[in-house]
Design an enzyme around this catalytic site. Structure first.
Site, short mmCIF file in Angstrom:
data_model
loop_
_atom_site.label_atom_id
_atom_site.label_comp_id
_atom_site.label_asym_id
_atom_site.label_seq_id
_atom_site.Cartn_x
_atom_site.Cartn_y
_atom_site.Cartn_z
N ASP A 16 68.99 9.94 -67.14
CA ASP A 16 69.18 11.36 -67.47
C ASP A 16 68.06 11.77 -68.42
O ASP A 16 67.33 10.92 -68.94
CB ASP A 16 70.55 11.57 -68.14
CG ASP A 16 70.78 13.03 -68.53
OD1 ASP A 16 70.49 13.93 -67.72
OD2 ASP A 16 71.23 13.29 -69.66
N SER A 17 67.98 13.08 -68.66
CA SER A 17 67.00 13.56 -69.63
C SER A 17 67.41 13.15 -71.05
O SER A 17 66.59 13.21 -71.96
CB SER A 17 66.91 15.08 -69.55
OG SER A 17 68.19 15.64 -69.76
N TYR A 48 65.21 18.88 -69.58
CA TYR A 48 64.52 19.02 -68.30
C TYR A 48 64.81 20.40 -67.69
O TYR A 48 64.01 20.93 -66.94
CB TYR A 48 65.03 17.98 -67.30
CG TYR A 48 64.46 16.58 -67.45
CD1 TYR A 48 63.75 16.20 -68.58
CD2 TYR A 48 64.64 15.64 -66.45
CE1 TYR A 48 63.25 14.92 -68.70
CE2 TYR A 48 64.13 14.36 -66.55
CZ TYR A 48 63.44 13.99 -67.68
OH TYR A 48 62.94 12.72 -67.78
N GLY A 49 65.98 20.92 -68.01
CA GLY A 49 66.49 22.11 -67.32
C GLY A 49 65.64 23.35 -67.44
O GLY A 49 65.76 24.27 -66.64
N CYS A 79 71.55 13.25 -63.68
CA CYS A 79 71.05 14.51 -64.25
C CYS A 79 70.96 15.48 -63.09
O CYS A 79 70.30 15.18 -62.07
CB CYS A 79 69.67 14.27 -64.86
SG CYS A 79 68.81 15.76 -65.37
N ASN A 80 71.62 16.62 -63.22
CA ASN A 80 71.59 17.59 -62.13
C ASN A 80 70.20 18.18 -61.92
O ASN A 80 69.79 18.43 -60.79
CB ASN A 80 72.57 18.72 -62.41
CG ASN A 80 74.01 18.30 -62.22
OD1 ASN A 80 74.58 18.48 -61.17
ND2 ASN A 80 74.59 17.71 -63.25
N GLU A 158 73.85 18.72 -77.63
CA GLU A 158 72.97 17.77 -78.34
C GLU A 158 73.13 17.88 -79.85
O GLU A 158 72.96 16.91 -80.57
CB GLU A 158 71.50 18.03 -77.95
CG GLU A 158 71.18 17.76 -76.48
CD GLU A 158 70.68 16.34 -76.20
OE1 GLU A 158 70.19 15.69 -77.11
OE2 GLU A 158 70.81 15.92 -75.03
N THR A 191 75.17 17.37 -66.48
CA THR A 191 75.95 16.22 -66.98
C THR A 191 76.28 16.33 -68.47
O THR A 191 77.08 15.55 -68.98
CB THR A 191 75.22 14.89 -66.67
OG1 THR A 191 73.87 14.98 -67.13
CG2 THR A 191 75.23 14.62 -65.18
N HIS A 192 75.68 17.29 -69.15
CA HIS A 192 76.07 17.53 -70.55
C HIS A 192 77.41 18.29 -70.65
O HIS A 192 78.09 18.20 -71.66
CB HIS A 192 75.02 18.38 -71.27
CG HIS A 192 73.81 17.61 -71.74
ND1 HIS A 192 72.89 17.07 -70.88
CD2 HIS A 192 73.38 17.32 -73.00
CE1 HIS A 192 71.94 16.48 -71.58
NE2 HIS A 192 72.20 16.61 -72.88
N1 DGL Z 1 71.83 16.63 -68.19
C1 DGL Z 1 70.88 17.49 -67.55
C2 DGL Z 1 71.41 18.00 -66.22
O1 DGL Z 1 72.40 17.50 -65.73
C3 DGL Z 1 70.55 18.70 -68.35
C4 DGL Z 1 69.90 18.54 -69.64
C5 DGL Z 1 68.49 19.02 -69.62
O2 DGL Z 1 68.23 20.21 -69.49
O3 DGL Z 1 67.65 18.15 -69.73
O4 DGL Z 1 70.84 18.89 -65.65
#
Ligand code: DGL
Length: 277
Positions: A16-17, A48-49, A79-80, A158, A191-192
């Site tokens: 994940d990120s 990442y989003g 991570c989506n 976070e 996933t957050h």
């Molecule tokens: N956990 C990441 C997801 O499922 C999102 C967090 C991010 O933006 O990095 O997309």
């Protein structure tokens, strides 16, 4: 030990990120207790989003290369945002099974909705890719999908503001339009988000089913390992480290966070330089 037995004993790579993927790792630990896990959280480069698909693909490729150095037998993109933007590229390049979190989440939502109105909340990258909508409509062309990017949720999680008036306020603003449309099913498409599930659930109300793709992802992983004859048949022996954690920065913060999410206490997280991969 035969080559097949050796393969079965290898760990699952999960990435994940940052910390969000721990919600998926937790579900894998619960449903597949015999499996070892190597987890990577890209804590130096989260989120990442809000990044471009090209950057997300580049980061994801580096992580897969790192996980392959750990001899993983399969990879879960927990991570989506990475699933939405990179799964195609990763599947083409890596010669091992890859599971994403989007397909299982879409499938669960289609099975859960009664009024065919499904909401998706996720990062800008995931919503921008349109992938949830596509998968849902492939399975049910009549479904109405309402998507909403919720970029502030990741920093709130976070920062540890899981039960906080600020999170309530922001969630209220993001979710109002989904309530107005009358969705009965809401995919937690990042996933957050399961970490602030109780706030989201309170605002959406009891009539709305919240879908956490982690559950179906772990089931899908199990199915795939069985199909390929890769499922570990026994609990790893004493002295074998069941779960290992790697991050690209701030290991202490990650460790503290992980210990509050996982029932199993993590021993340590090791920092690696992901740019080397
Ligand atoms: N956990 C990441 C997801 O499922 C999102 C967090 C991010 O933006 O990095 O997309």
């Amino acid at each position: 030990m035969s080559e097949q037995e050796e393969m079965r004993d290898r760990p699952i790579g999960v990435f994940d990120s940052g910390v969000g993927g721990l919600t998926v790792a937790r579900e894998i630990m619960r449903q597949l207790p015999n499996e070892r896990i190597v987890y990577f959280g890209d804590t130096a480069r989260v989120p990442y989003g809000s990044k471009s698909p090209e950057t997300i693909v580049k980061f994801s490729r580096q992580i897969v290369r790192f996980l392959q150095t750990q001899d993983v037998k399969a990879i879960v993109i927990a991570c989506n945002s990475a699933s939405s933007c990179a799964v195609g590229a990763l599947e083409q390049e890596a010669d091992l099974p890859i599971i994403d979190v989007v397909r299982p989440g879409a499938k669960t939502a289609v099975g859960a909705t009664k009024n065919n109105k499904i909401g998706v909340i996720a990062t800008e990258a995931t919503i921008g890719s349109g992938i949830y909508s596509r998968y849902i409509k492939e399975q049910d062309p009549d479904a109405m999908v309402l998507s909403k990017a919720c970029p502030l949720f990741v920093p709130l999680v976070e920062e540890g503001l899981w039960e906080d008036p600020v999170t309530d306020e922001i969630a209220g603003r993001y979710l109002t339009e989904l309530i107005d449309v009358g969705i009965d099913t809401l995919i937690l498409g990042c996933t957050h988000y399961p970490i602030i599930r109780s706030t989201i659930g309170r605002i959406m109300g009891e009539g709305v089913t919240l879908v956490n793709p982690a559950y179906e992802t772990a089931r899908e992983l199990k199915r795939l390992l069985q199909e390929k004859g890769l499922e570990s048949g026994h609990r790893p022996g004493l002295g074998t480290e069941l779960y290992r954690f790697f991050v690209s920065d701030a290991a202490d913060k990650f460790q503290k966070f992980a210990n509050s999410i996982l029932t199993y206490g993590i021993l340590s997280a090791k920092v690696i330089n992901i740019d080397e991969y």
